[in-house]
Design a protein around this motif. Structure first.
Motif, PDB file in Angstrom:
ATOM      1  N   THR A   1       3.525  -1.295 -11.662  1.00 39.34           N
ATOM      2  CA  THR A   1       2.563  -2.376 -11.143  1.00 39.34           C
ATOM      3  C   THR A   1       1.300  -2.162 -11.695  1.00 39.34           C
ATOM      4  N   ASP A   2       0.497  -3.262 -11.985  1.00 43.94           N
ATOM      5  CA  ASP A   2      -0.908  -3.099 -12.150  1.00 43.94           C
ATOM      6  C   ASP A   2      -1.791  -2.755 -11.168  1.00 43.94           C
ATOM      7  N   HIS A   3      -1.328  -2.762 -10.021  1.00 56.26           N
ATOM      8  CA  HIS A   3      -2.421  -2.508  -8.967  1.00 56.26           C
ATOM      9  C   HIS A   3      -1.482  -2.580  -7.458  1.00 56.26           C
ATOM     10  N   PRO A   4      -1.893  -1.440  -6.656  1.00 57.24           N
ATOM     11  CA  PRO A   4      -0.918  -1.214  -5.597  1.00 57.24           C
ATOM     12  C   PRO A   4      -0.782  -2.597  -4.726  1.00 57.24           C
ATOM     13  N   PRO A   5       0.118  -2.514  -3.872  1.00 52.45           N
ATOM     14  CA  PRO A   5       0.405  -3.519  -3.242  1.00 52.45           C
ATOM     15  C   PRO A   5      -0.576  -4.034  -2.124  1.00 52.45           C
ATOM     16  N   ILE A   6      -0.709  -5.093  -1.505  1.00 54.50           N
ATOM     17  CA  ILE A   6      -1.590  -5.437  -0.305  1.00 54.50           C
ATOM     18  C   ILE A   6      -0.922  -5.361   0.957  1.00 54.50           C
ATOM     19  N   VAL A   7      -1.455  -4.523   1.987  1.00 52.65           N
ATOM     20  CA  VAL A   7      -0.901  -4.296   3.221  1.00 52.65           C
ATOM     21  C   VAL A   7      -1.997  -4.579   4.108  1.00 52.65           C
ATOM     22  N   GLY A   8      -1.917  -5.695   4.928  1.00 57.27           N
ATOM     23  CA  GLY A   8      -3.059  -5.937   5.729  1.00 57.27           C
ATOM     24  C   GLY A   8      -2.708  -6.284   7.240  1.00 57.27           C
ATOM     25  N   GLU A   9      -3.458  -5.626   8.030  1.00 56.08           N
ATOM     26  CA  GLU A   9      -3.240  -5.798   9.663  1.00 56.08           C
ATOM     27  C   GLU A   9      -4.141  -6.776  10.061  1.00 56.08           C
ATOM     28  N   GLY A  10      -3.703  -7.507  11.086  1.00 61.44           N
ATOM     29  CA  GLY A  10      -4.561  -8.236  11.750  1.00 61.44           C
ATOM     30  C   GLY A  10      -5.804  -8.985  10.830  1.00 61.44           C
ATOM     31  N   PRO A  11      -6.977  -8.797  11.148  1.00 62.60           N
ATOM     32  CA  PRO A  11      -7.940  -9.634  10.495  1.00 62.60           C
ATOM     33  C   PRO A  11      -7.716  -9.303   8.868  1.00 62.60           C
TER      34      PRO A  11
END
Length: 394
Positions: A200-210
């Motif tokens: 991948t070209d960038h690590p994944p998004i992991v987003g909690e809450g806000p």
């Protein structure tokens, strides 16, 4: 590999008299890719390559770089003075009225608008009508062959299974130690990619809450929230096989760390899912009826659902983007917000459908990929459509 016969057939099919590909010092990356320039092939002077609907192509090269287009077929003209350059352009488009080039009226689509205004004025002074080459570009830059389609399906299996790995890791960590950090989940997904031959070209998004309410949030050492019981979590991941010419799979799912999902999350998810499904239905309907479909129309169908539900202001990006060897490819985007995407949705192209509603407390996005094959059959990839927020502890 540049194919003159296929290019001229496409020029005729789209109703152009010719296609002018012009570049100055890499200003037109689309032209350079279509003309098979290597990434390291530098040119310091202007060149132009004009492909008529019929007959041999025409080249215009500077005297300092006379061989810059020698890898391409056609007749060559050499210029030195600026007056000779202008006369050369006039000669290239002689006899043509409707000339395609990397131009976007009013710069409505900056992904296509790579030719400067002065060159457009020059064409107009010769009696030409400059028209956008956007559909020509995507025909040669964004369409997939059968091998790439199969590589996408293989990548999709790896990206889809990554959600099971990520949400399972969240469950196990919360149950054993009470929490897990966003970056820890991110690292597990990257490990999963490596184990399945994905890059991948960038690590994944992991987003909690806000953090899930920020469409382009990226966890880091400075911003690394704890995911605990009661947390809402968004995971957006994309990857492709570690092989030449491989293409991406790009998906997003959401979960709640609990045994049941509170109504506030379910309500927003259902609106987003309905918008996603409306976009898919618009594509399927158009190709079933053999209609010409533009990217802006897909966005309109999707966005209309969210606006009707009263959350239009919280859908802050386009519905989807083209997918290719880069996560964001050079074909039509599903967009009538940031740009009016007048390019067509063409067979053998792939794009994401990823509506979202982003509130201060949390954000929901549901992302799948759509591929239209050579026979105009519409394929939705990304596993079974997510129909509800995942209850991670259930």
């Amino acid at each position: 590999m540049f194919d003159l016969a296929a290019t001229q057939q496409a020029i005729r099919d789209f109703g152009f008299d010719g296609w002018l590909l012009y570049d100055f010092r890499g200003s037109n990356v689309l032209a350079r890719r279509i003309l098979d320039f290597t990434p390291k092939q530098f040119t310091s002077r202007r060149f132009a390559y004009c492909i008529p609907a019929h007959g041999p192509p025409r080249k215009l090269c500077h005297r300092i770089e006379p061989g810059s287009l020698d890898h391409l077929p056609g007749d060559k003209t050499i210029y030195l003075k600026w007056q000779e350059f202008e006369a050369g352009i006039q000669s290239l488009v002689s006899g043509m009225k409707r000339v395609a080039t990397e131009y976007s009226p009013r710069n409505g689509n900056p992904y296509v608008g790579k030719v400067d205004a002065g060159t457009i004025e020059l064409l107009q002074s010769f009696g030409c009508e400059p028209l956008s080459s956007g559909d020509l570009v995507q025909l040669f830059e964004a369409t997939w062959d059968e091998e790439q389609w199969q590589m996408h399906l293989e990548a999709e299996r790896g990206t889809t299974s990554a959600f099971d790995r990520a949400f399972g890791f969240i469950r196990d960590q919360v149950q054993s130690r009470g929490f897990v950090r966003e970056t820890e989940v991110q690292q597990v997904i990257m490990q999963h990619f490596a184990e399945h031959g994905l890059i991948t070209d960038h690590p994944p998004i992991v987003g909690e809450g806000p953090h899930s309410g920020d469409p382009h949030y990226a966890p880091s050492e400075e911003h690394d929230a704890e995911i605990r019981e009661g947390s809402f979590v968004l995971v957006d991941l994309w990857a492709k096989l570690d092989k030449p010419r491989a293409v991406f799979s790009d998906l997003t799912r959401t979960g709640f760390v609990g045994t049941s999902v509170p109504e506030q999350y379910t309500k927003i998810f259902n609106i987003v899912a309905a918008a996603r499904d409306a976009a898919i239905a618009r594509v399927e309907s158009a190709f079933a009826k053999n209609e010409v479909l533009h990217g802006w129309q897909v966005d309109e169908a999707c966005r209309g659902v969210i606006e009707a539900a009263g959350y239009g202001q919280y859908f802050s990006h386009r519905t989807g983007h083209n997918i290719g060897q880069e996560t964001h490819g050079n074909g039509a985007n599903m967009d009538n917000l940031e740009t009016r995407e007048d390019r067509r949705v063409l067979p053998r192209t792939c794009f994401s459908v990823e509506p979202g509603i982003y509130l201060p407390e949390f954000g929901v996005r549901s992302e799948i990929n759509v591929f239209v094959d050579a026979n105009k059959k519409v394929h939705v990839t990304g596993g079974a459509l997510q129909r509800e927020v995942l209850a991670i502890l259930k």
